[in-house]
Each structure stands twice: as structure tokens, then as C-alpha cells.
Design an enzyme around this catalytic site. Structure first.
Site, PDB file in Angstrom:
ATOM      1  N   PRO A   1       0.787  -1.222   0.000  1.00 47.23           N
ATOM      2  CA  PRO A   1       0.000   0.000   0.000  1.00 47.23           C
ATOM      3  C   PRO A   1       0.826   1.284   0.000  1.00 47.23           C
ATOM      4  O   PRO A   1       1.877   1.375   0.617  1.00 47.23           O
ATOM      5  CB  PRO A   1      -0.827  -0.101   1.288  1.00 47.23           C
ATOM      6  CG  PRO A   1      -0.147  -1.108   2.134  1.00 47.23           C
ATOM      7  CD  PRO A   1       0.559  -2.031   1.202  1.00 47.23           C
ATOM      8  N   ASN A   2       0.299   2.230  -0.737  1.00 51.80           N
ATOM      9  CA  ASN A   2       0.814   3.596  -0.854  1.00 51.80           C
ATOM     10  C   ASN A   2       2.097   3.721  -1.664  1.00 51.80           C
ATOM     11  O   ASN A   2       2.560   4.833  -1.909  1.00 51.80           O
ATOM     12  CB  ASN A   2       0.985   4.255   0.521  1.00 51.80           C
ATOM     13  CG  ASN A   2      -0.331   4.371   1.250  1.00 51.80           C
ATOM     14  OD1 ASN A   2      -1.312   4.839   0.684  1.00 51.80           O
ATOM     15  ND2 ASN A   2      -0.371   3.912   2.487  1.00 51.80           N
TER      16      ASN A   2
ATOM     17  N   ASN B   1       8.107  -5.426  -1.064  1.00 54.32           N
ATOM     18  CA  ASN B   1       8.025  -4.313  -0.132  1.00 54.32           C
ATOM     19  C   ASN B   1       6.591  -4.314   0.386  1.00 54.32           C
ATOM     20  O   ASN B   1       5.687  -3.803  -0.280  1.00 54.32           O
ATOM     21  CB  ASN B   1       8.361  -2.975  -0.795  1.00 54.32           C
ATOM     22  CG  ASN B   1       8.379  -1.829   0.190  1.00 54.32           C
ATOM     23  OD1 ASN B   1       7.801  -1.908   1.265  1.00 54.32           O
ATOM     24  ND2 ASN B   1       9.037  -0.753  -0.188  1.00 54.32           N
TER      25      ASN B   1
ATOM     26  N   GLU C   1      12.826  -9.081   1.394  1.00 53.06           N
ATOM     27  CA  GLU C   1      12.036  -7.985   1.945  1.00 53.06           C
ATOM     28  C   GLU C   1      12.773  -6.668   1.716  1.00 53.06           C
ATOM     29  O   GLU C   1      13.968  -6.563   2.003  1.00 53.06           O
ATOM     30  CB  GLU C   1      11.825  -8.228   3.437  1.00 53.06           C
ATOM     31  CG  GLU C   1      10.981  -7.205   4.134  1.00 53.06           C
ATOM     32  CD  GLU C   1      10.786  -7.517   5.616  1.00 53.06           C
ATOM     33  OE1 GLU C   1      10.155  -6.689   6.288  1.00 53.06           O
ATOM     34  OE2 GLU C   1      11.272  -8.565   6.113  1.00 53.06           O
TER      35      GLU C   1
ATOM     36  N   ARG D   1      12.723   4.385  12.847  1.00 57.80           N
ATOM     37  CA  ARG D   1      11.463   5.135  12.805  1.00 57.80           C
ATOM     38  C   ARG D   1      10.615   4.825  14.042  1.00 57.80           C
ATOM     39  O   ARG D   1      11.125   4.371  15.053  1.00 57.80           O
ATOM     40  CB  ARG D   1      10.743   4.832  11.491  1.00 57.80           C
ATOM     41  CG  ARG D   1      11.564   5.342  10.299  1.00 57.80           C
ATOM     42  CD  ARG D   1      10.869   5.238   8.993  1.00 57.80           C
ATOM     43  NE  ARG D   1       9.654   6.048   8.980  1.00 57.80           N
ATOM     44  CZ  ARG D   1       8.714   5.920   8.064  1.00 57.80           C
ATOM     45  NH1 ARG D   1       8.857   5.042   7.084  1.00 57.80           N
ATOM     46  NH2 ARG D   1       7.633   6.674   8.094  1.00 57.80           N
TER      47      ARG D   1
END
Length: 144
Positions: free
Chosen positions: A9-10, A74, A98, A107
Site C-alpha cells: 500500500p501507498n 516491499n 524484503e 522510525r
């Protein structure tokens, strides 16, 4: 050799979203660079991106019928949430790599847990979009 490059997603918004984290390259830019490497190595790449978990699962499962030798994945936000995607990768038994553009370890705390890292052949995190190229080079060296 046939390799699936799968994006969650995104990632369709790469180059437009949070450039300070993800850079200015689009997903198409990444695909173009990977295709150059693949052509030099007699490799066929298949690209797929979806914001829908079930579509990613369907593509992983259909890889069994397409002679896919490796997957570059990803999982994006699904990295931290999707047992279903993990189970589909385990079920097909196709080696996968990955990839994360940002360094997920540096993060937010919730991004530090991956449902995939322990079953991946190798993880590329924090290399920017170059991580895809590193993963492709590793995938090209798989002995099956």
C-alpha cells in the site's frame, strides 16, 4: 529466471509522498532501473502493486503457476500487520527478499516489528530505492 516484484500500500504514490523519507523516485522509475538489470541477466520481471491485502495474497499464490523463482517484496504498512501475507509466502515456498526504502529500525516503534524478516532470504532496509536493486542482485544469485 522469473522474478516477481511486489509492492504494498501507498507505494503507488512514491515520488509524491513524504519525499524526505522515500525520495523523489516513482515506482515506475524503480521498475525501469530493475528492468535494465534484468535484461543484462536474462531475467523476466513481473511487477505488481496493490493497496489491497487480498490482491497481494492472490498474486503471491498465483506465482506457483507462473514459474516464479523469487519474489522481491516491499510489504509497506502490511509489514507490521499482516499474518495473512506471511502465511501466503510460507505456503508457496518461493524465496523472497524484503525491501524497505526507509530504515524502519530508526522510525516509530510500531514500524520495528516485521512479520516477514524472519522468513525472508534477506532484508534490505534503509538503502532508499537502491534496496530494490540490491534485492534483485541477490535474487539473481539464488541456486534453486
Amino acid at each position: 529466471m522469473n522474478i516477481l516484484v511486489l509492492n504494498g500500500p501507498n507505494l503507488n504514490l512514491l515520488g509524491l509522498r513524504e519525499e524526505d523519507i522515500y525520495g523523489s523516485d516513482s515506482l515506475k522509475d524503480i521498475e525501469n532501473r530493475l528492468n535494465i538489470i534484468a535484461e543484462k541477466n536474462n531475467c523476466k520481471l513481473y511487477f505488481y502493486q496493490s493497496n489491497a491485502e487480498h490482491e497481494l495474497i492472490d498474486v503471491i499464490q498465483s506465482s506457483l503457476n507462473k514459474d516464479i523463482d523469487a519474489i522481491i517484496f516491499n510489504p509497506a504498512a502490511y509489514t507490521h500487520t499482516s499474518v495473512a501475507l506471511r502465511d501466503s509466502l510460507l505456503a508457496v515456498k518461493i524465496p523472497f527478499f524484503e525491501v524497505h526504502i526507509s530504515d524502519v529500525e530508526s522510525r516509530e516503534d510500531f514500524r520495528k516489528k516485521s512479520y516477514f524478516s524472519d522468513i525472508a532470504e534477506k532484508v534490505f532496509s534503509g538503502h532508499g530505492v537502491k534496496g530494490y536493486e540490491l534485492a534483485l542482485n541477490e535474487a539473481l544469485n539464488i541456486n534453486r
